[in-house]
Design a protein around this motif. Structure first.
Motif, PDB file in Angstrom:
ATOM      1  N   ASN A  90       2.804  -1.285   7.171  1.00  0.00           N
ATOM      2  CA  ASN A  90       1.697  -2.242   7.127  1.00  0.00           C
ATOM      3  C   ASN A  90       1.913  -3.402   8.103  1.00  0.00           C
ATOM      4  O   ASN A  90       1.608  -4.557   7.799  1.00  0.00           O
ATOM      5  N   ILE A  91       2.427  -3.059   9.294  1.00  0.00           N
ATOM      6  CA  ILE A  91       2.528  -4.040  10.380  1.00  0.00           C
ATOM      7  C   ILE A  91       1.199  -4.015  11.122  1.00  0.00           C
ATOM      8  O   ILE A  91       0.787  -2.965  11.614  1.00  0.00           O
ATOM      9  N   PRO A  92       0.499  -5.144  11.216  1.00  0.00           N
ATOM     10  CA  PRO A  92      -0.900  -5.120  11.688  1.00  0.00           C
ATOM     11  C   PRO A  92      -1.072  -4.797  13.161  1.00  0.00           C
ATOM     12  O   PRO A  92      -2.010  -4.082  13.538  1.00  0.00           O
ATOM     13  N   GLY A  93      -0.199  -5.328  14.042  1.00  0.00           N
ATOM     14  CA  GLY A  93      -0.404  -5.128  15.470  1.00  0.00           C
ATOM     15  C   GLY A  93      -1.733  -5.722  15.920  1.00  0.00           C
ATOM     16  O   GLY A  93      -2.231  -6.686  15.345  1.00  0.00           O
ATOM     17  N   ILE A  94      -2.309  -5.137  16.957  1.00  0.00           N
ATOM     18  CA  ILE A  94      -3.641  -5.541  17.438  1.00  0.00           C
ATOM     19  C   ILE A  94      -4.630  -4.463  17.026  1.00  0.00           C
ATOM     20  O   ILE A  94      -4.519  -3.316  17.479  1.00  0.00           O
TER      21      ILE A  94
ATOM     22  N   GLY B  53       0.791  -1.226   0.000  1.00  0.00           N
ATOM     23  CA  GLY B  53       0.000   0.000   0.000  1.00  0.00           C
ATOM     24  C   GLY B  53       0.819   1.269   0.000  1.00  0.00           C
ATOM     25  O   GLY B  53       0.253   2.367  -0.021  1.00  0.00           O
ATOM     26  N   ARG B  54       2.149   1.150   0.016  1.00  0.00           N
ATOM     27  CA  ARG B  54       2.965   2.368  -0.035  1.00  0.00           C
ATOM     28  C   ARG B  54       2.859   3.022  -1.409  1.00  0.00           C
ATOM     29  O   ARG B  54       2.772   2.339  -2.431  1.00  0.00           O
ATOM     30  N   ARG B  55       2.925   4.351  -1.420  1.00  0.00           N
ATOM     31  CA  ARG B  55       2.910   5.073  -2.689  1.00  0.00           C
ATOM     32  C   ARG B  55       4.182   4.774  -3.480  1.00  0.00           C
ATOM     33  O   ARG B  55       5.249   4.565  -2.899  1.00  0.00           O
ATOM     34  N   ALA B  56       4.061   4.790  -4.790  1.00  0.00           N
ATOM     35  CA  ALA B  56       5.239   4.604  -5.641  1.00  0.00           C
ATOM     36  C   ALA B  56       6.201   5.769  -5.428  1.00  0.00           C
ATOM     37  O   ALA B  56       5.784   6.915  -5.231  1.00  0.00           O
ATOM     38  N   THR B  57       7.481   5.476  -5.458  1.00  0.00           N
ATOM     39  CA  THR B  57       8.492   6.519  -5.298  1.00  0.00           C
ATOM     40  C   THR B  57       8.484   7.428  -6.522  1.00  0.00           C
ATOM     41  O   THR B  57       8.535   6.941  -7.659  1.00  0.00           O
ATOM     42  N   PRO B  58       8.414   8.746  -6.341  1.00  0.00           N
ATOM     43  CA  PRO B  58       8.396   9.662  -7.492  1.00  0.00           C
ATOM     44  C   PRO B  58       9.628   9.487  -8.372  1.00  0.00           C
ATOM     45  O   PRO B  58      10.734   9.239  -7.875  1.00  0.00           O
ATOM     46  N   GLU B  59       9.440   9.638  -9.679  1.00  0.00           N
ATOM     47  CA  GLU B  59      10.545   9.479 -10.623  1.00  0.00           C
ATOM     48  C   GLU B  59      11.665  10.470 -10.342  1.00  0.00           C
ATOM     49  O   GLU B  59      12.851  10.145 -10.486  1.00  0.00           O
ATOM     50  N   ASP B  60      11.306  11.705  -9.945  1.00  0.00           N
ATOM     51  CA  ASP B  60      12.328  12.713  -9.660  1.00  0.00           C
ATOM     52  C   ASP B  60      13.185  12.335  -8.452  1.00  0.00           C
ATOM     53  O   ASP B  60      14.317  12.803  -8.337  1.00  0.00           O
ATOM     54  N   LEU B  61      12.640  11.518  -7.563  1.00  0.00           N
ATOM     55  CA  LEU B  61      13.432  11.028  -6.438  1.00  0.00           C
ATOM     56  C   LEU B  61      14.262   9.811  -6.848  1.00  0.00           C
ATOM     57  O   LEU B  61      15.441   9.713  -6.500  1.00  0.00           O
ATOM     58  N   LEU B  62      13.652   8.901  -7.578  1.00  0.00           N
ATOM     59  CA  LEU B  62      14.392   7.717  -8.039  1.00  0.00           C
ATOM     60  C   LEU B  62      15.648   8.115  -8.806  1.00  0.00           C
ATOM     61  O   LEU B  62      16.699   7.480  -8.672  1.00  0.00           O
ATOM     62  N   ALA B  63      15.551   9.181  -9.597  1.00  0.00           N
ATOM     63  CA  ALA B  63      16.694   9.627 -10.404  1.00  0.00           C
ATOM     64  C   ALA B  63      17.852  10.110  -9.554  1.00  0.00           C
ATOM     65  O   ALA B  63      19.000  10.165 -10.033  1.00  0.00           O
ATOM     66  N   GLN B  64      17.585  10.453  -8.287  1.00  0.00           N
ATOM     67  CA  GLN B  64      18.642  11.017  -7.441  1.00  0.00           C
ATOM     68  C   GLN B  64      19.407   9.971  -6.638  1.00  0.00           C
ATOM     69  O   GLN B  64      20.474  10.257  -6.098  1.00  0.00           O
ATOM     70  N   PHE B  65      18.889   8.752  -6.527  1.00  0.00           N
ATOM     71  CA  PHE B  65      19.609   7.713  -5.790  1.00  0.00           C
ATOM     72  C   PHE B  65      20.976   7.428  -6.397  1.00  0.00           C
ATOM     73  O   PHE B  65      21.993   7.440  -5.682  1.00  0.00           O
ATOM     74  N   PRO B  66      21.076   7.162  -7.728  1.00  0.00           N
ATOM     75  CA  PRO B  66      22.409   6.913  -8.281  1.00  0.00           C
ATOM     76  C   PRO B  66      23.329   8.126  -8.203  1.00  0.00           C
ATOM     77  O   PRO B  66      24.544   7.981  -8.056  1.00  0.00           O
ATOM     78  N   VAL B  67      22.755   9.324  -8.289  1.00  0.00           N
ATOM     79  CA  VAL B  67      23.559  10.549  -8.174  1.00  0.00           C
ATOM     80  C   VAL B  67      24.187  10.625  -6.787  1.00  0.00           C
ATOM     81  O   VAL B  67      25.390  10.899  -6.635  1.00  0.00           O
TER      82      VAL B  67
ATOM     83  N   ASP C 143       7.955  -4.342  21.588  1.00  0.00           N
ATOM     84  CA  ASP C 143       6.686  -4.695  22.246  1.00  0.00           C
ATOM     85  C   ASP C 143       5.601  -3.674  21.908  1.00  0.00           C
ATOM     86  O   ASP C 143       4.452  -4.048  21.641  1.00  0.00           O
ATOM     87  N   MET C 144       5.964  -2.399  21.907  1.00  0.00           N
ATOM     88  CA  MET C 144       4.995  -1.351  21.585  1.00  0.00           C
ATOM     89  C   MET C 144       4.494  -1.510  20.145  1.00  0.00           C
ATOM     90  O   MET C 144       3.295  -1.428  19.878  1.00  0.00           O
ATOM     91  N   LYS C 145       5.442  -1.763  19.207  1.00  0.00           N
ATOM     92  CA  LYS C 145       5.051  -1.926  17.806  1.00  0.00           C
ATOM     93  C   LYS C 145       4.192  -3.178  17.611  1.00  0.00           C
ATOM     94  O   LYS C 145       3.308  -3.205  16.757  1.00  0.00           O
ATOM     95  N   SER C 146       4.453  -4.214  18.383  1.00  0.00           N
ATOM     96  CA  SER C 146       3.666  -5.443  18.241  1.00  0.00           C
ATOM     97  C   SER C 146       2.221  -5.226  18.685  1.00  0.00           C
ATOM     98  O   SER C 146       1.308  -5.903  18.212  1.00  0.00           O
ATOM     99  N   LEU C 147       2.004  -4.260  19.575  1.00  0.00           N
ATOM    100  CA  LEU C 147       0.652  -3.956  20.050  1.00  0.00           C
ATOM    101  C   LEU C 147      -0.062  -2.963  19.138  1.00  0.00           C
ATOM    102  O   LEU C 147      -1.202  -3.181  18.735  1.00  0.00           O
ATOM    103  N   MET C 148       0.606  -1.861  18.810  1.00  0.00           N
ATOM    104  CA  MET C 148      -0.054  -0.781  18.067  1.00  0.00           C
ATOM    105  C   MET C 148       0.111  -0.905  16.562  1.00  0.00           C
ATOM    106  O   MET C 148      -0.584  -0.237  15.786  1.00  0.00           O
ATOM    107  N   GLY C 149       1.040  -1.773  16.105  1.00  0.00           N
ATOM    108  CA  GLY C 149       1.296  -1.901  14.682  1.00  0.00           C
ATOM    109  C   GLY C 149       1.982  -0.668  14.125  1.00  0.00           C
ATOM    110  O   GLY C 149       2.418   0.229  14.863  1.00  0.00           O
TER     111      GLY C 149
END
Length: 402
Positions: free
Chosen positions: A204-208, A91-105, A193-199
């Motif tokens: 997209n970690i479900p938690g409780i 469910g994460r948004r696709a990384t913008p092309e203008d950002l992807l182009a900057q990783f190799p730079v 422990d906190m993340k396992s409860l609240m997600g």
């Protein structure tokens, strides 16, 4: 090469050798969304994320004076967490092309500066942060773990602090045990422990379902671990919260697995592979200039000095002019200025050359035809980069010379 490491704020002569390990994905994302996307290099490549990253990097090195420095990136493809839970990070948004182009730079710039970049197939940058901070702890080296992800707070120890990026590209909050306790009332080992409860909706970690941060913290204040909560669930009041806990045990323990940073992943780099002795000023100046980061150049004291006026040498015979043109071809550079009676040339060095044209049969100097034919060898070479001033007048000279 010149490298500089600033002294600590107290002005002492010794600097404790520390590790700064950076979540590269986290920082470049933050920088991209914090700065205008209109920032580009001369060739049109977007550079706002790279600019922001370097701004934060300079703040970190100036503040913490690391003897070891590394930048961890997520490697393309799935991780072991996707094998546990195929909806991980769904469910994460696709990384913008203008950002992807900057990783190799960015990665190319870091490589040119000799700054280690780390990736590991099947694992995330978080896991690399955990492994390298553990390696530092084993050697008694203090670590500063830089990220925007609160999951990393589980890595806090007596010798490891976590720096959480906040607003923009300059606001960072440093967490040690005391600050974490003061802010959320829990210890580092309770983060999972906190993340396992609240997600965690971002991963997209479900938690409780139905358990948020406040409820999770309240539970952990009474029962310090997830295990303790389930060991004592029958003693809890019979209400909707207890029902949620009882009905979602599998989800809670799955979330515990997903939120736990792996500190024994097979990262091949040693601590020494991340050795950092300061920035190479020449390389840094070149990189910042290429990307038109003039304000960063000024901030680092790397603004270029005005070039001294080149020495002018008169070229008086055809043989010397031919030799000069051979030099321009070898250097693959030719600057040409035509000013009526003279032609000035340069090959990119510290000297300029002046050719006085002989327009009479008995006069001194080189004839216009000889000059055109000789300089034409360099000017017509497709491998030579050319800069010309006075093009219209030069065309007339060419016409006169046939």
């Amino acid at each position: 090469m010149q490298r500089r490491r600033k002294k600590p704020p107290d002005g002492g002569d010794t600097v404790e050798k520390s590790l700064v390990i950076i979540d590269g994905n986290s920082l470049i994302f933050r920088a991209f969304y914090a700065l205008p996307t209109t920032m580009t290099a001369d060739d049109g490549t977007p550079t706002n994320a790279v600019y922001g990253f370097f701004s934060m990097l300079f703040n970190l090195t100036d503040t913490y004076h690391p003897g070891y420095l590394g930048v961890a990136f997520d490697k393309k493809g799935g991780t072991f967490r996707h094998g546990i839970y195929d909806a991980y990070k769904a469910g994460r948004r696709a990384t913008p092309e203008d950002l992807l182009a900057q990783f190799p730079v960015l990665k190319n710039a870091l490589a040119r500066l000799g700054i280690a970049t780390l990736e590991l197939e099947g694992y995330e940058a978080d896991d690399i942060l955990g492994v390298m901070s553990a390696k530092a702890e084993q050697k008694g080296v203090r670590s500063y773990i830089v990220t925007g992800d609160r999951d990393a707070l589980q890595l806090i120890s007596d010798r490891s602090h976590v720096l959480i990026t906040k607003k923009g590209v300059s606001d960072i909050e440093e967490f040690d045990r005391e600050h974490l306790k003061e802010k959320w009332g829990i210890a580092p080992n309770q983060i999972v422990d906190m993340k396992s409860l609240m997600g965690d909706s971002s991963d997209n970690i479900p938690g409780i379902p139905g358990v948020g941060e406040k409820t999770a913290l309240k539970l952990l204040a009474q029962y310090p671990t997830l295990d303790a909560i389930y060991e004592n669930v029958e003693q809890m009041p019979k209400n909707k919260l207890r029902e949620k806990i009882e009905n979602n045990k599998d989800s809670a323990y799955l979330s515990y697995q997903l939120a736990t940073i792996v500190r024994d992943a097979p990262v091949k780099e040693s601590l020494e592979d991340l050795s950092f002795e300061g920035f190479d000023d020449a390389a840094l100046r070149e990189i910042l200039r290429e990307m038109s980061f003039h304000s960063l150049m000024k901030r680092r004291g790397l603004t270029e000095q005005e070039r001294p006026r080149a020495e002018m040498i008169d070229v008086t015979d055809a043989a010397a002019l031919s030799e000069l043109c051979d030099k321009c071809i070898a250097e693959k550079k030719l600057a040409l200025v035509y000013a009526g009676e003279t032609v000035c040339l340069a090959c990119g060095g510290e000297q300029d050359y002046r050719v006085t044209l002989n327009r009479s049969f008995f006069g001194d100097g080189i004839s216009a035809r000889e000059a055109v034919e000789t300089v034409g060898r360099a000017a017509s070479d497709p491998t030579v980069k050319k800069v010309c001033h006075g093009v219209k007048a030069l065309r007339h000279l060419l016409a006169e010379s046939g």
